[in-house]
Design a protein around this motif. Structure first.
Motif, short mmCIF file in Angstrom:
data_model
loop_
_atom_site.label_atom_id
_atom_site.label_comp_id
_atom_site.label_asym_id
_atom_site.label_seq_id
_atom_site.Cartn_x
_atom_site.Cartn_y
_atom_site.Cartn_z
N MET A 4 13.89 -48.58 77.00
CA MET A 4 12.91 -49.05 77.74
C MET A 4 11.56 -48.63 77.21
SD MET A 4 13.25 -48.12 80.80
CE MET A 4 12.24 -47.28 82.53
N TYR A 5 10.85 -49.70 77.27
CA TYR A 5 9.61 -50.18 76.38
C TYR A 5 8.19 -49.73 76.62
CZ TYR A 5 12.61 -53.55 74.36
OH TYR A 5 13.36 -54.16 73.61
N ASP A 6 6.96 -49.68 75.77
CA ASP A 6 6.21 -49.15 75.30
C ASP A 6 5.15 -48.92 77.42
OD1 ASP A 6 6.33 -48.17 73.37
OD2 ASP A 6 5.09 -49.40 72.21
N LYS A 7 4.90 -48.09 77.84
CA LYS A 7 4.57 -48.21 79.33
C LYS A 7 4.28 -48.72 80.27
CE LYS A 7 -0.13 -47.69 75.71
NZ LYS A 7 -0.89 -48.01 74.80
N VAL A 8 5.98 -49.30 79.72
CA VAL A 8 6.29 -49.84 81.44
C VAL A 8 6.69 -49.54 82.55
CG1 VAL A 8 9.04 -48.52 81.07
CG2 VAL A 8 8.65 -51.30 81.58
N PHE A 9 6.13 -48.05 82.48
CA PHE A 9 5.86 -47.21 83.92
C PHE A 9 4.38 -46.49 84.08
CE2 PHE A 9 10.68 -48.02 84.60
CZ PHE A 9 10.88 -48.46 85.71
N MET A 10 3.93 -46.47 82.75
CA MET A 10 2.80 -46.11 82.39
C MET A 10 0.98 -46.92 83.93
SD MET A 10 0.12 -45.68 79.44
CE MET A 10 -1.36 -45.11 79.55
N VAL A 25 19.26 -45.95 76.13
CA VAL A 25 19.70 -44.35 75.46
C VAL A 25 18.48 -45.08 74.99
CG1 VAL A 25 22.06 -45.32 75.34
CG2 VAL A 25 20.77 -46.31 73.74
N ALA A 26 17.60 -45.40 75.08
CA ALA A 26 15.79 -45.02 74.07
C ALA A 26 14.82 -45.43 74.80
CB ALA A 26 16.06 -45.53 72.71
N TYR A 27 14.11 -44.57 74.43
CA TYR A 27 12.23 -44.74 75.77
C TYR A 27 11.39 -44.64 74.82
CZ TYR A 27 15.06 -42.87 79.88
OH TYR A 27 15.81 -43.15 80.91
N ARG A 28 10.60 -45.45 74.89
CA ARG A 28 9.67 -45.60 73.53
C ARG A 28 8.46 -44.66 74.17
NH1 ARG A 28 10.11 -48.39 68.67
NH2 ARG A 28 8.88 -49.90 69.37
N ASP A 29 7.43 -45.23 73.58
CA ASP A 29 6.09 -43.80 73.93
C ASP A 29 5.18 -44.44 75.51
OD1 ASP A 29 6.09 -43.11 71.34
OD2 ASP A 29 4.65 -44.13 70.66
N PRO A 49 14.42 -39.64 73.69
CA PRO A 49 13.53 -39.47 74.56
C PRO A 49 12.40 -40.15 74.62
CG PRO A 49 13.32 -37.75 73.51
CD PRO A 49 14.43 -38.11 72.60
N GLY A 50 11.83 -40.57 73.33
CA GLY A 50 10.27 -40.98 73.30
C GLY A 50 9.27 -39.69 73.30
N GLY A 51 8.04 -40.58 72.78
CA GLY A 51 6.88 -40.54 72.71
C GLY A 51 6.06 -40.34 73.66
N TYR A 52 4.81 -38.89 73.90
CA TYR A 52 4.41 -38.72 75.51
C TYR A 52 5.07 -39.64 76.22
CZ TYR A 52 0.90 -39.24 71.01
OH TYR A 52 0.55 -38.88 70.12
N TRP A 80 9.10 -42.27 68.74
CA TRP A 80 10.52 -41.97 69.70
C TRP A 80 11.07 -40.49 69.82
CZ3 TRP A 80 14.21 -46.06 69.57
CH2 TRP A 80 13.69 -48.01 69.99
N GLY A 81 10.84 -39.14 68.98
CA GLY A 81 11.48 -38.28 68.59
C GLY A 81 11.01 -37.71 69.66
N GLY A 82 10.33 -37.61 70.43
CA GLY A 82 10.19 -37.18 71.74
C GLY A 82 8.55 -36.64 71.37
N ARG A 83 7.68 -36.65 70.75
CA ARG A 83 6.85 -35.67 70.36
C ARG A 83 5.85 -35.85 71.63
NH1 ARG A 83 2.26 -36.78 65.87
NH2 ARG A 83 1.28 -34.92 66.15
N TYR A 84 5.28 -34.93 71.49
CA TYR A 84 4.13 -34.52 72.61
C TYR A 84 5.11 -34.98 74.38
CZ TYR A 84 0.35 -34.82 69.38
OH TYR A 84 -0.19 -34.15 68.29
N LEU A 85 6.31 -34.91 74.47
CA LEU A 85 6.89 -35.25 75.58
C LEU A 85 6.01 -35.08 76.78
CD1 LEU A 85 10.32 -36.25 76.34
CD2 LEU A 85 10.54 -33.84 76.69
N ILE A 86 5.74 -33.76 76.99
CA ILE A 86 5.34 -33.23 78.44
C ILE A 86 3.93 -32.30 78.36
CG2 ILE A 86 7.45 -32.53 79.01
CD1 ILE A 86 6.30 -29.50 77.84
N GLN A 87 3.27 -33.25 77.81
CA GLN A 87 1.95 -33.61 77.67
C GLN A 87 0.85 -33.60 78.66
OE1 GLN A 87 -0.38 -35.76 74.68
NE2 GLN A 87 -2.05 -34.42 75.15
N GLY A 88 -0.07 -32.01 79.21
CA GLY A 88 -0.20 -32.65 80.30
C GLY A 88 0.55 -32.40 81.63
N CYS A 89 1.41 -32.33 81.84
CA CYS A 89 2.44 -31.89 82.96
C CYS A 89 2.20 -30.62 83.25
CB CYS A 89 4.14 -32.29 82.49
SG CYS A 89 4.51 -33.43 82.08
#
Length: 188
Positions: A4-10, A25-29, A49-52, A80-89
């Motif tokens: 999934m590319y950056d911001k695809v559903f943002m 298998v991979a999520y971008r930011d 799981p992607g960042g943010y 890409w590592g999952g940094r800030y995965l759940i920020q603001g959730c």
């Protein structure tokens, strides 16, 4: 598709539910940032799981990682590592990590690759509603700041025994952390 590319559903503010095929298998930011998604389960074939990924998903209550991944991606010029995965959730209650996970680690600069609490710079992820984290017994590397500053009333469930896990635990958590821990957890 495989990623999934950056911001695809943002900013798809009405997006509540979505099914992603196991081939992804991979999520971008920022893939689902600022959506109304309520629950999400990652594929067992996940490599990152992607960042943010879920930044400001105010309706997100549960994130599940199926068994399969042993570590989450990498951190370089991308998050890409999952940094800030759940920020603001702010509604998040459960984060279930895969039983196959071995590494919860930092990058070469000491920043948490997979961060749930806050990163090394002190930026809080603000998952204030987080009530449950399930950590698998398979984790062999747990570095500083990975779970720093999770909510004080969060319950931590560890699938491993206290005797085997305690040395790793002491090194990996912020020294002031006093969360209640349930050892030898077998539930979901």
């Amino acid at each position: 598709f495989t990623q999934m590319y950056d911001k695809v559903f943002m900013d798809c503010v009405k997006l509540k539910n979505i099914t992603i095929p196991d081939t992804c298998v991979a999520y971008r930011d920022y893939v689902f940032a600022n959506t109304a998604i309520e629950e999400f389960t990652f594929s067992a074939k996940l490599t990152s799981p992607g960042g943010y990924t879920f930044t400001n998903c105010k309706s997100l209550k549960r994130v599940v990682f199926q068994d399969g991944p042993t570590s989450f991606g990498y951190y370089s010029n991308s998050n890409w590592g999952g940094r800030y995965l759940i920020q603001g959730c702010t509604a998040l209650e459960e984060l279930i990590l895969p039983n196959t996970l071995q590494y919860l680690r930092s990058d070469s600069s000491g920043n948490a690759v997979f961060s749930i609490g806050k990163d090394a710079s002190g930026v809080a992820c603000e998952a204030y509603g987080l009530k449950k984290i399930v950590i698998p017994a398979s984790v062999t590397t747990l570095q500083d700041k990975v779970f720093e500053n999770v909510p004080a009333d969060c319950q931590v469930y560890v699938r491993g025994s206290e005797t085997a896990y305690a040395p790793l635990w002491a090194d990996g958590w912020d020294s002031s952390l006093t969360l209640p821990v349930i050892w030898d957890y077998t539930g979901n």
